[in-house]
Motif scaffolding. Structure first.
Motif, short mmCIF file in Angstrom:
data_model
loop_
_atom_site.label_atom_id
_atom_site.label_comp_id
_atom_site.label_asym_id
_atom_site.label_seq_id
_atom_site.Cartn_x
_atom_site.Cartn_y
_atom_site.Cartn_z
N GLU A 331 30.53 88.61 36.36
CA GLU A 331 30.53 88.97 37.56
C GLU A 331 30.08 88.21 38.71
OE1 GLU A 331 30.28 91.77 34.38
OE2 GLU A 331 28.81 90.07 34.74
N ALA A 332 29.12 87.11 38.32
CA ALA A 332 28.79 86.24 39.37
C ALA A 332 29.75 85.38 39.65
CB ALA A 332 27.73 85.28 38.77
N LEU A 333 30.77 84.95 38.62
CA LEU A 333 31.90 83.80 38.82
C LEU A 333 32.82 84.74 39.80
CD1 LEU A 333 33.42 81.33 38.62
CD2 LEU A 333 34.21 82.29 36.31
N ASP A 334 33.07 85.97 39.52
CA ASP A 334 34.03 86.83 40.44
C ASP A 334 33.68 86.85 41.77
OD1 ASP A 334 35.67 87.52 38.26
OD2 ASP A 334 34.55 89.31 37.76
N ARG A 335 32.42 86.87 42.11
CA ARG A 335 31.86 86.88 43.51
C ARG A 335 32.23 85.41 44.30
NH1 ARG A 335 27.44 89.12 41.27
NH2 ARG A 335 26.07 87.42 41.54
N TRP A 336 32.14 84.43 43.37
CA TRP A 336 32.57 83.03 43.77
C TRP A 336 34.16 83.01 44.18
CZ3 TRP A 336 29.95 79.05 46.01
CH2 TRP A 336 28.58 79.08 45.94
N ILE A 337 34.65 83.43 43.15
CA ILE A 337 36.38 83.49 43.37
C ILE A 337 36.90 84.09 44.42
CG2 ILE A 337 38.40 84.29 41.99
CD1 ILE A 337 37.25 83.56 39.47
N ALA A 338 36.07 85.29 44.86
CA ALA A 338 36.66 86.21 45.94
C ALA A 338 36.20 85.32 47.21
CB ALA A 338 35.60 87.51 46.05
N GLN A 339 35.10 84.56 47.09
CA GLN A 339 34.89 83.79 48.41
C GLN A 339 35.99 82.59 48.71
OE1 GLN A 339 30.59 82.51 49.23
NE2 GLN A 339 30.07 83.32 47.37
N ILE A 340 36.29 82.03 47.46
CA ILE A 340 37.38 80.96 47.62
C ILE A 340 38.45 81.71 48.29
CG2 ILE A 340 38.91 79.62 46.16
CD1 ILE A 340 36.51 79.34 44.24
N TYR A 341 39.12 82.65 47.77
CA TYR A 341 40.24 83.38 48.42
C TYR A 341 39.94 83.48 49.90
CZ TYR A 341 43.05 83.67 44.01
OH TYR A 341 43.70 83.12 42.86
N VAL A 346 38.33 75.15 47.94
CA VAL A 346 37.09 74.88 47.46
C VAL A 346 36.77 73.70 47.19
CG1 VAL A 346 38.25 75.75 45.54
CG2 VAL A 346 35.93 75.93 45.50
N ALA A 347 35.65 73.31 47.15
CA ALA A 347 35.19 71.85 46.43
C ALA A 347 35.04 72.08 45.23
CB ALA A 347 34.11 71.11 47.20
N LEU A 367 31.15 74.34 42.09
CA LEU A 367 32.04 74.99 43.24
C LEU A 367 31.35 75.01 44.64
CD1 LEU A 367 33.60 78.15 41.25
CD2 LEU A 367 34.65 75.76 41.55
N ALA A 368 31.90 74.81 45.74
CA ALA A 368 31.39 75.11 46.91
C ALA A 368 32.33 75.27 47.89
CB ALA A 368 30.62 73.77 47.45
N VAL A 369 32.00 76.32 48.70
CA VAL A 369 33.01 76.99 49.76
C VAL A 369 32.37 76.92 51.23
CG1 VAL A 369 34.39 78.31 48.10
CG2 VAL A 369 32.08 79.20 49.09
N ALA A 405 35.62 81.72 31.20
CA ALA A 405 35.39 80.89 32.54
C ALA A 405 36.77 80.35 33.12
CB ALA A 405 34.25 79.78 32.64
N LEU A 406 37.49 79.52 32.06
CA LEU A 406 38.80 78.89 32.52
C LEU A 406 39.95 80.10 32.88
CD1 LEU A 406 38.89 75.87 29.84
CD2 LEU A 406 38.32 75.87 32.33
N ALA A 407 39.75 81.15 32.03
CA ALA A 407 40.61 82.30 32.40
C ALA A 407 40.42 82.81 33.45
CB ALA A 407 40.50 83.27 31.24
N ALA A 408 39.23 82.84 34.12
CA ALA A 408 39.03 83.39 35.54
C ALA A 408 39.40 82.36 36.49
CB ALA A 408 37.51 83.96 35.68
N LEU A 409 39.31 81.00 36.30
CA LEU A 409 39.36 80.03 37.36
C LEU A 409 40.85 79.55 37.33
CD1 LEU A 409 36.14 78.15 36.89
CD2 LEU A 409 37.15 78.89 38.87
#
Length: 932
Positions: A331-341, A346-347, A367-369, A405-409
């Motif tokens: 869930e936390a990673l999904d929030r970061w992926i949403a910010q990236i899009y 993304v750094a 990651l950093a956006v 994690a890799l599947a999500a990223l």
């Protein structure tokens, strides 16, 4: 003034000056921007005092300030833990180091440092040279390590108290004379530099032992005779450690230096250089004192020019590692992926278990956006951590499963609409590629810095962060440790890893936001977008391809080299009239100069004769066989240790191939560097060097094919200098060296001798590198006036070359950089100096556009190559400066060569239309030696 009898050289220990100045003054910052400048202020005051206090009969005629080069020295190769326990420099001192170099040059004093060597080694080298030339030396330092140099016209001066240290002063400090200081230090060790020495033996005991037994070697040989049991046991058990310690404390008196003693001649400061520098530092009172001393009205001095391409750091929130997020759930990673899009970029940075991308295991991803907001996703940290003696492989809690994690990223990292930003992105891309993820598109802050600031500084993240963000990142050593006790990143506790890794992504994003707008303003966008960024995936693929290396062939060569070395040893012993250790410079010197009575023997401070390559080459040139055979033995020894033995360790156990890594920022001119292992320095002109290339082989059914630009730098020189006769020779396909010789010496081509052609070749290539009459004389082994005559005649025949040189130097002085034909900027910060740096800077400026243009051309060819060979059974494996090596199926070789040659010969088009043709030679064979 030529340095010689009557001259007085002052060597200032610059690094000691810096730390003394830092600790002597309260913290001071520049009011305009908060830059720490306290140490710089103290340093400038000390320099001014040095100038003011040294007048009269005892004044120096020559002076230099010597600095430690940042990074490791050759001593770390002897003992990896050397200086390992030294604390890091204070955070507010680090940005002041380069400013002290600038201050030295502003005072018109030589500023000397050398990669791989410490300041003390450089001081030792100049002291030896000055002593041998008949001059006096004063070393301005209180460093006890320098006391081994005292004597024979060399003294020390403690800079604060003004106390002179002569032979008696050294004896009072160490209990022995300067010639035995090294022996005492080897026994006593040095906790500051982490020199182990002999446990339990201090300076006083060491001095007693050395005075009793005469020297360290005798002491160790007779250690069994020592009556005290503990002392005897220590010396017997720790003999090798003590000898190693001696190697650590003994200063190197033969550092290869660009600046000669003559270059260090004392010069008055130029007020138009010094006062603007002091003004830029906002040292108002010092500026007034110096202006008054120089009789200059300070209002007449122009303000220092602002750097054209120095970025203005955007107003960003402070970097606070405590605020970074630990991502442990989907869930936390999904929030970061949403910010990236949402952002579109993304750094990204990876943490792994090794610097070898082909074997490293992924430990985590950061990651950093948005500046100040970054996260770390731990994936492979071990539960035991750094303190687990038994190294448990159980995973620590609070981590995501790697596959999840890799599947999500993966969709984000491969999405063409999302820009992935990294620092040295090639490394991270290769890590992801091994996990089935093709990262694209990318931006790379290291390469942006390289395009903007090549020649000004290095391009590592920590250095860029300090310089452009005013922030010193968390040092990796605080997490991993060093030496034998170092751990890998998977043993770092997760909470510590979060702060360190996320900070890297945050810093990278801030650097990207700082550099990206500067590319256009500095007019280097084309360089970055056409020469740097597109080369990353090309190099990554080449590195992953690797080259097959025959381990058995290397082992056979090692055996052959060992046998040849043994045979040479027998021959050497026969010539010497008895056995001795050929690898011992001390024993060799005694054989050559004491036993055989050869001329040219010179003893160093230890009492041993110098037996470096230059000494042996001179003796061999006089017809003496023994030194010639020793040179042969040394060459074989180096080839064996550096290549035939070491290369076996670099063969990847999974692929059976050697996978070198290419560094795009390895040279200011755009040339690539090769590391781990370095495959660009294998000797090619010797039989043994060619034999090493025989171990690089093609798999069954394939061939290695080499395509090499023919004399590309001379062709570029002919083009940029507009030399009609040279251009015509290339157009006609003539032997350019023979054509040059014919032009210079009025010798018809059909009467050309190999010797005359060799002289012309030396001049052709020498001129590219700004060779002097002295340098050419050494190369050709002819008198200096004759060599200078050759150069003068060369410029008479080819006036365009001299015009090119003068125009290039003038451009560099005016703009602060020179350019390649393709717009690459190579900065030349010291080209306008009046001190010893000027000669080197001018030679580098002359060569940079030529070498850089050649490097740009082969980069352009490499970038175009994947598309050209996509449909062919071809792999591009290696680049060695002007040469590309491919692995090609046998039945496709002729077709592939035609395609590759067309790409390489047309690589300059359409950006630059050369007035001379580029010619590419091709070779093929079962191994690299046959193909070359």
């Amino acid at each position: 003034m030529a340095f010689g009898k009557g001259c007085h050289l002052h060597l200032v220990d610059g690094s000691a000056y810096i730390f003394r100045a830092y600790h002597a003054l309260p913290p001071l910052t520049r009011k305009s921007d908060g830059l720490p400048i306290g140490a710089v202020a103290g340093f400038c005051n000390m320099l001014f005092k040095q100038i003011e206090d040294n007048r009269g009969d005892d004044a120096p005629t020559h002076v230099a300030v010597i600095f430690d080069y940042s990074g490791k020295s050759f001593r770390n190769e002897i003992y990896p833990d050397y200086k390992a326990n030294r604390p890091h420099a204070p955070e507010d001192l680090v940005p002041q180091f380069p400013l002290t170099r600038d201050a030295t040059r502003a005072f018109n004093i030589a500023s000397i440092e050398k990669e791989g060597f410490e300041a003390d080694d450089i001081i030792a080298t100049y002291a030896r040279q000055a002593r041998e030339a008949g001059g006096r030396v004063t070393i301005i330092s209180s460093d006890k390590d320098l006391m081994q140099l005292v004597g024979g016209g060399v003294e020390m001066l403690e800079p604060i108290k003004g106390q002179r240290i002569d032979r008696e002063g050294v004896e009072a400090k160490f209990g022995v004379g300067p010639e035995r200081v090294v022996d005492v230090q080897a026994l006593a060790g040095d906790s500051t530099d982490n020199v182990p020495g002999a446990p339990g033996i201090g300076i006083k005991t060491a001095a007693l032992l050395i005075n009793e037994y005469g020297d360290l070697d005798t002491l160790l040989e007779r250690a069994a005779e020592i009556p005290q049991p503990k002392r005897r046991q220590t010396l017997l058990e720790k003999a090798d450690q003590i000898r190693m310690s001696r190697d650590l404390v003994r200063l190197d008196e033969n550092v290869p230096l660009d600046e000669t003693l003559d270059d260090l001649e004392l010069q008055d400061p130029d007020p138009e250089v010094l006062l603007p520098f002091l003004a830029s530092m906002e040292f108002r009172s010092l500026s007034k004192r110096i202006a008054d001393r120089m009789g200059v009205d300070i209002s007449d001095i122009p303000e220092p020019p602002a750097a054209e391409t120095t970025p203005d750091a955007p107003g960003l929130p402070p970097i606070d590692p405590a605020g970074y997020e630990h991502v442990a759930t989907a869930e936390a990673l999904d929030r970061w992926i949403a910010q990236i899009y949402e952002r579109g970029y993304v750094a990204v940075d990876t943490e792994t278990t090794s610097l070898d991308e082909m074997q490293a295991e992924l430990v985590g991803i950061s990651l950093a956006v948005v500046p100040g907001e970054a996260c770390y996703i731990p994936l492979g940290h071990k539960a035991g951590g750094a303190d687990d003696l038994f190294g448990s492989d159980d995973l620590a809690e609070g981590q995501m499963p790697l596959e999840a994690a890799l599947a999500a990223l993966k969709p984000v990292l491969q999405d063409p609409s999302i820009l992935k930003i990294g620092q040295n992105m090639k490394y991270d891309a290769k890590i992801f590629a091994r996990l089935g993820i093709d990262v694209a598109p990318i931006d790379d802050t290291m390469l942006m810095s390289y395009a903007l600031y090549s020649g000004l500084h290095n391009h590592g993240m920590d250095a860029l962060s300090e310089r452009y963000l005013g922030h010193i990142p968390i040092p990796i050593k605080t997490l991993l440790g060093s030496g034998k006790s170092a751990i890998t990143f998977d043993r770092v506790p997760v909470e510590d890893a979060v702060r360190y890794a996320a900070e890297d992504a945050d810093v990278t994003l801030r650097l990207w936001q700082t550099f990206k707008p500067q590319l256009h303003r500095a007019q280097v966008t084309t360089v970055y977008e056409t020469l740097e960024r597109p080369l990353v995936p090309v190099l990554a693929r080449m590195e992953r391809n690797g080259v097959v290396v025959d381990r058995e062939a290397l082992a056979r060569m090692s055996n052959v080299f060992a046998q040849k070395m043994a045979a040479l040893e027998d021959e050497i012993h026969a010539l010497a009239g008895g056995k001795f250790n050929v690898g011992s410079p001390k024993q060799l010197g005694e054989i050559l100069f004491d036993q055989m009575g050869l001329d040219g023997g010179k003893k160093g401070k230890t009492g041993a004769y110098a037996t470096g390559a230059d000494v042996l080459e001179d003796l061999a040139a006089e017809g003496h066989e023994l030194p010639a055979r020793v040179l042969d033995w040394r060459q074989l020894s180096k080839l064996k240790s550096t290549y035939t033995d070491a290369l076996q360790q670099h063969i990847n156990p999974e692929t059976g191939r050697v996978h070198t890594s290419y560094v795009q920022t390895g040279a200011n001119t755009g040339r690539l560097a090769s590391t781990d292992p370095n495959l660009q320095n294998i000797p090619v002109r010797t039989e043994e060097g060619r034999r090493i290339r025989e171990a690089f082989v093609a798999p069954e059914g394939k061939l290695l094919v080499s395509l090499d630009y023919s004399q590309i730098e001379l062709r570029i020189l002919a083009h940029v200098a507009g030399i009609a006769s040279m251009k015509q020779a290339f157009l006609d396909g003539e032997d350019i060296h023979a054509a040059t010789a014919s032009e210079m010496f009025d010798v018809p081509l059909d009467e050309m001798t190999p010797e005359v052609r060799r002289q012309a070749k030396a001049i052709n290539f020498g001129v590219i590198y700004g060779i002097s009459g002295f340098g050419l004389a050494r190369n050709l082994r002819i008198p200096r006036n004759e060599a200078q005559g050759f150069i003068d005649r060369y410029f008479e025949k080819y006036p365009g070359i001299k015009e090119y040189m003068d125009a290039t130097i003038s451009f560099g002085k005016e703009h602060g950089f020179v350019q390649t034909l393709f717009g690459r900027k190579i900065h030349t910060p010291e080209i306008g100096a009046k001190g010893p740096q000027a000669g080197f800077a001018r030679r580098a400026a002359i060569n940079a556009p030529i070498q850089g243009s050649a490097a740009d051309i082969i980069r352009r060819a490499m970038i175009r190559m994947p598309a050209a060979i996509e449909a062919l059974p071809v792999k591009m494996l290696l680049q060695v400066h002007d040469e590309l090596i491919f692995e090609i199926e046998e039945d496709a070789v002729d077709q592939a060569i035609a395609v590759i040659r067309e790409v390489m010969e047309g690589a300059a088009d359409p950006a630059v239309k050369l007035s001379v043709p580029l010619v590419v030679d091709a070779g093929q064979g079962a191994n690299w030696a046959q193909a070359h």
